[in-house]
Design an enzyme around this catalytic site. Structure first.
Site, short mmCIF file in Angstrom:
data_model
loop_
_atom_site.label_atom_id
_atom_site.label_comp_id
_atom_site.label_asym_id
_atom_site.label_seq_id
_atom_site.Cartn_x
_atom_site.Cartn_y
_atom_site.Cartn_z
N ASP A 63 87.44 61.01 62.00
CA ASP A 63 88.82 60.55 61.90
C ASP A 63 88.80 59.02 61.87
O ASP A 63 88.21 58.38 62.75
CB ASP A 63 89.65 61.03 63.09
CG ASP A 63 90.09 62.48 62.94
OD1 ASP A 63 89.69 63.12 61.95
OD2 ASP A 63 90.82 62.97 63.82
N HIS A 100 85.14 60.34 66.17
CA HIS A 100 86.01 59.21 65.82
C HIS A 100 85.14 58.01 65.49
O HIS A 100 84.25 57.64 66.26
CB HIS A 100 86.98 58.90 66.96
CG HIS A 100 88.07 59.91 67.11
ND1 HIS A 100 87.89 61.11 67.77
CD2 HIS A 100 89.35 59.92 66.66
CE1 HIS A 100 89.02 61.80 67.72
NE2 HIS A 100 89.92 61.11 67.06
#
Length: 260
Positions: free
Chosen positions: A76, A225
């Site tokens: 992400d 992430h």
């Protein structure tokens, strides 16, 4: 007699309208994606989360083919924290495909990195333009969020289609997931993750490595992430260790089947 007729009409309306109202409320019920983590190679599970049938009905991705030792690496990218270049360097050196779910802010702020993702064979997925709660916005707003992000990537790179979506914070409703599917998107959730998004609570590459390796299981979709220093420093070792265990990293496009 007149009162009886009025009562009958009122009861009929209740029976007709209440199910419609209840159904609409059910479609708008918000869910936050969660899962039971894998331990000792066993599969992760969403059996007790309350939304399994919704994901199945709308063909969302949670697990790939669990009969194969395949892994799907996803990131992400809401904003850049200085680590994505190193992540891309590692993926290139190890020849590992990944999917990067980007926001409008990321595309505007890091256009060269988005181009590099596509040029090096990775998928760029839709993480919406402004990162809203998808369960709380209208159908029209959902379309606008997705279209704007898609068009920005299409105009910037050679990737001319976008079919994978990760809802911000993993929040969705049956209505939002249905609207996205009608727009041609497949929701991509995950079966391996840990608390890696807090840049003020990084605990070292060894911690990140253990958190991921301890959860490995066939067909796993890994969520990382890109803002995490720990992830970046551990990524190469994670890839090498997974391969030593017989795992193969695959692109979402090659996913043969989905399991739940």
């Amino acid at each position: 007699m007149k009162k009886t007729r009025i009562l009958c009409v009122w009861l009929t309306l209740c029976f007709v309208l209440f199910p419609l109202t209840a159904n609409a409320a059910s479609l708008d019920r918000p869910y936050n994606f969660g899962f039971q983590k894998s331990k000792s190679g066993k599969l992760a599970s969403i059996d007790y989360e309350g939304f399994k049938e919704i994901l199945q009905r709308h063909e969302a991705i949670f697990l790939g083919d669990t009969s194969r030792k395949e892994l799907y690496l996803t990131f992400d990218n809401g904003y850049e924290n200085g680590y994505t270049t190193k992540i891309l360097d590692v993926l290139k050196a190890k020849q590992v495909p990944a999917a990067f779910f980007v926001t409008g802010h990321y595309v505007k702020d890091q256009s060269e990195l988005v181009k590099r993702m596509v040029n090096e064979g990775h998928l760029v997925g839709n993480h919406t333009w402004t990162h809203p709660d998808m369960s709380q916005i209208s159908n029209e707003k959902i379309k606008d969020e997705l279209d704007k992000l898609k068009q920005s990537v299409v105009s910037l790179t050679s990737q001319k289609e976008m079919k994978y979506l990760r809802p911000p914070k993993g929040t969705f409703s049956e209505r939002s997931i249905s609207v996205c599917k009608e727009l041609g998107y497949t929701h991509v959730f995950w079966s391996i993750a840990y608390k890696d998004w807090d840049v003020n609570d990084q605990k070292g590459s060894g911690y990140a490595y253990k958190k991921i390796i301890d959860q490995l299981h066939p067909g796993a979709v890994i969520l990382l992430h890109s803002i995490s220093r720990d992830n970046t420093e551990a990524l190469g070792k994670i890839i090498d260790s997974a391969r030593e265990q017989g795992y193969v990293f695959q692109s979402l496009d090659s996913m043969a089947s989905r399991n739940y």
